[in-house]
Design a protein around this motif. Structure first.
Motif, PDB file in Angstrom:
ATOM      1  N   TYR A 222     -11.176  22.070   5.339  1.00  0.00           N
ATOM      2  CA  TYR A 222     -11.932  23.322   5.209  1.00  0.00           C
ATOM      3  C   TYR A 222     -10.958  24.461   4.953  1.00  0.00           C
ATOM      4  O   TYR A 222     -10.235  24.893   5.846  1.00  0.00           O
ATOM      5  CB  TYR A 222     -12.728  23.599   6.487  1.00  0.00           C
ATOM      6  CG  TYR A 222     -13.696  22.499   6.870  1.00  0.00           C
ATOM      7  CD1 TYR A 222     -14.914  22.347   6.203  1.00  0.00           C
ATOM      8  CD2 TYR A 222     -13.395  21.605   7.899  1.00  0.00           C
ATOM      9  CE1 TYR A 222     -15.796  21.339   6.548  1.00  0.00           C
ATOM     10  CE2 TYR A 222     -14.274  20.604   8.259  1.00  0.00           C
ATOM     11  CZ  TYR A 222     -15.473  20.467   7.581  1.00  0.00           C
ATOM     12  OH  TYR A 222     -16.338  19.471   7.927  1.00  0.00           O
ATOM     13  N   SER A 229     -19.791  23.056   3.196  1.00  0.00           N
ATOM     14  CA  SER A 229     -20.859  22.137   2.824  1.00  0.00           C
ATOM     15  C   SER A 229     -20.362  20.701   2.676  1.00  0.00           C
ATOM     16  O   SER A 229     -21.146  19.804   2.365  1.00  0.00           O
ATOM     17  CB  SER A 229     -21.502  22.587   1.505  1.00  0.00           C
ATOM     18  OG  SER A 229     -20.553  22.576   0.454  1.00  0.00           O
ATOM     19  N   LYS A 230     -19.080  20.462   2.950  1.00  0.00           N
ATOM     20  CA  LYS A 230     -18.515  19.128   2.753  1.00  0.00           C
ATOM     21  C   LYS A 230     -19.010  18.108   3.767  1.00  0.00           C
ATOM     22  O   LYS A 230     -18.922  16.904   3.527  1.00  0.00           O
ATOM     23  CB  LYS A 230     -16.989  19.190   2.813  1.00  0.00           C
ATOM     24  CG  LYS A 230     -16.348  19.813   1.577  1.00  0.00           C
ATOM     25  CD  LYS A 230     -14.829  19.756   1.670  1.00  0.00           C
ATOM     26  CE  LYS A 230     -14.161  20.281   0.417  1.00  0.00           C
ATOM     27  NZ  LYS A 230     -12.677  20.230   0.520  1.00  0.00           N
ATOM     28  N   GLU A 235     -20.536  23.902   9.072  1.00  0.00           N
ATOM     29  CA  GLU A 235     -20.840  25.235   9.601  1.00  0.00           C
ATOM     30  C   GLU A 235     -20.225  25.453  10.978  1.00  0.00           C
ATOM     31  O   GLU A 235     -19.972  26.579  11.383  1.00  0.00           O
ATOM     32  CB  GLU A 235     -22.353  25.457   9.651  1.00  0.00           C
ATOM     33  CG  GLU A 235     -22.976  25.797   8.314  1.00  0.00           C
ATOM     34  CD  GLU A 235     -22.397  27.064   7.707  1.00  0.00           C
ATOM     35  OE1 GLU A 235     -22.172  28.042   8.442  1.00  0.00           O
ATOM     36  OE2 GLU A 235     -22.170  27.078   6.482  1.00  0.00           O
TER      37      GLU A 235
END
Length: 314
Positions: A222, A229-230, A235
């Motif tokens: 990230y 969204s991976k 989130e």
């Protein structure tokens, strides 16, 4: 494979504690068996789960314990494994609960799902902050005496209630907690180091930190908002995408490049280099991710590496 004894027990473990929250959630049973086989075949033997994993899928939980139980039965390897599970967490069906009634009911349900006659390490998952400590510790004494549980441990229990648990156990001759499972990693340091580490030293506890890779943030996957969204956890790492988090990632990149390693491996090796840490809890959903776990106990960080990581994460 280096192994150590959990303090105040006869349980021998390898230095990585596999987090079973992925079983029945991001991995189905067949996929879980593949990961468990690879983990075990490398000489690792310590699995962490909970009675409520993965309640967020069906509102109830139990999937993880069921999968682990099915795997051990099919492989015939229960005696080679050290199994930790937990009681007290909240689901859609009930709130946080460490009452004697709930513990006595839950331990039998966990044993049934795990298809075993004993649990090696049984955690207070979450304190309900309501049940008298004496009631909880008495329940643990009963199930330890019955042979259903070998040893007990604590996770999300306040420092005050944790200390009270030791006082009550000492006064009544009850079993004492032998381990702590705190939230601790390179981007979550303060609470453990200030509030819990002094108790760890005072009571000689083994420590198995959860979210050792900060829900995947410390893997380095990230880097921008688009990366959230991976995965289903994306989130959850947004809060780490600040100056401190980016500084930690930069330090991990530098150290991993120096050792021809991966950020996740370095983050785990940093935990293992900490004198208070016994074995970090970490999950994997692929063979590649598993390799980063396998490499961590073999990676020896030097003083320069540790200073860089410490400084970046303050």
């Amino acid at each position: 494979m280096k192994k150590i004894i959990i303090k105040n027990t006869d349980l021998e473990i390898a230095l990585i504690n596999f987090g079973g929250n992925v079983f029945g959630w991001t991995l189905d049973e067949k996929q879980s068996f593949s990961i468990l086989d690879a983990f075990h075949n490398k000489g690792f033997n310590f699995i962490d789960t909970a009675d409520t994993y993965s309640w967020w899928v069906n509102g109830k939980g139990g999937q993880s314990e069921t999968i682990i139980g099915n795997w051990m039965k099919q492989r015939g390897n229960r005696n080679e494994m050290v199994i930790a599970t937990k009681v007290g967490s909240q689901t859609k069906e009930h709130g946080f609960d460490i009452s004697k009634k709930h513990i006595l009911k839950s331990v039998d349900e966990s044993l049934q799902r795990l298809q075993t006659d004993h649990i090696d390490l049984y955690y207070t998952h979450f304190d309900d902050d309501t049940t008298p400590v004496e009631e909880t510790m008495e329940a643990y004494a009963e199930i330890v005496k019955a042979g259903k549980v070998r040893y007990i441990a604590a996770s999300n229990v306040s420092p005050e209630r944790l200390r009270e648990s030791f006082d009550v156990a000492e006064k009544n001759g009850f079993p004492k907690y032998v381990a702590l499972q705190p939230h601790y990693n390179l981007v979550e340091r303060q609470k453990f180091e200030s509030d819990y580490e002094p108790l760890v030293k005072e009571f000689n506890l083994s420590v198995f930190p959860y979210w050792a890779l900060a829900a995947g943030f410390l893997t380095g996957k990230y880097r921008t908002e688009a990366d959230f969204s991976k995965s289903v956890r994306g989130e959850g790492v947004r809060k780490y995408m600040d100056d401190k988090g980016l500084a930690v990632l930069k330090a991990l990149d530098e150290v991993s490049a120096k050792h021809n390693s991966q950020p996740a491996t370095v983050a785990l090796a940093w935990l293992l280099a900490h004198p208070s840490i016994t074995a970090p809890i970490v999950s994997a959903t692929s063979q590649n991710q598993l390799q980063t776990l396998f490499d961590a106990p073999e990676l020896q960080l030097d003083a320069e590496d540790l200073q860089l990581l410490d400084t970046s994460s303050l």
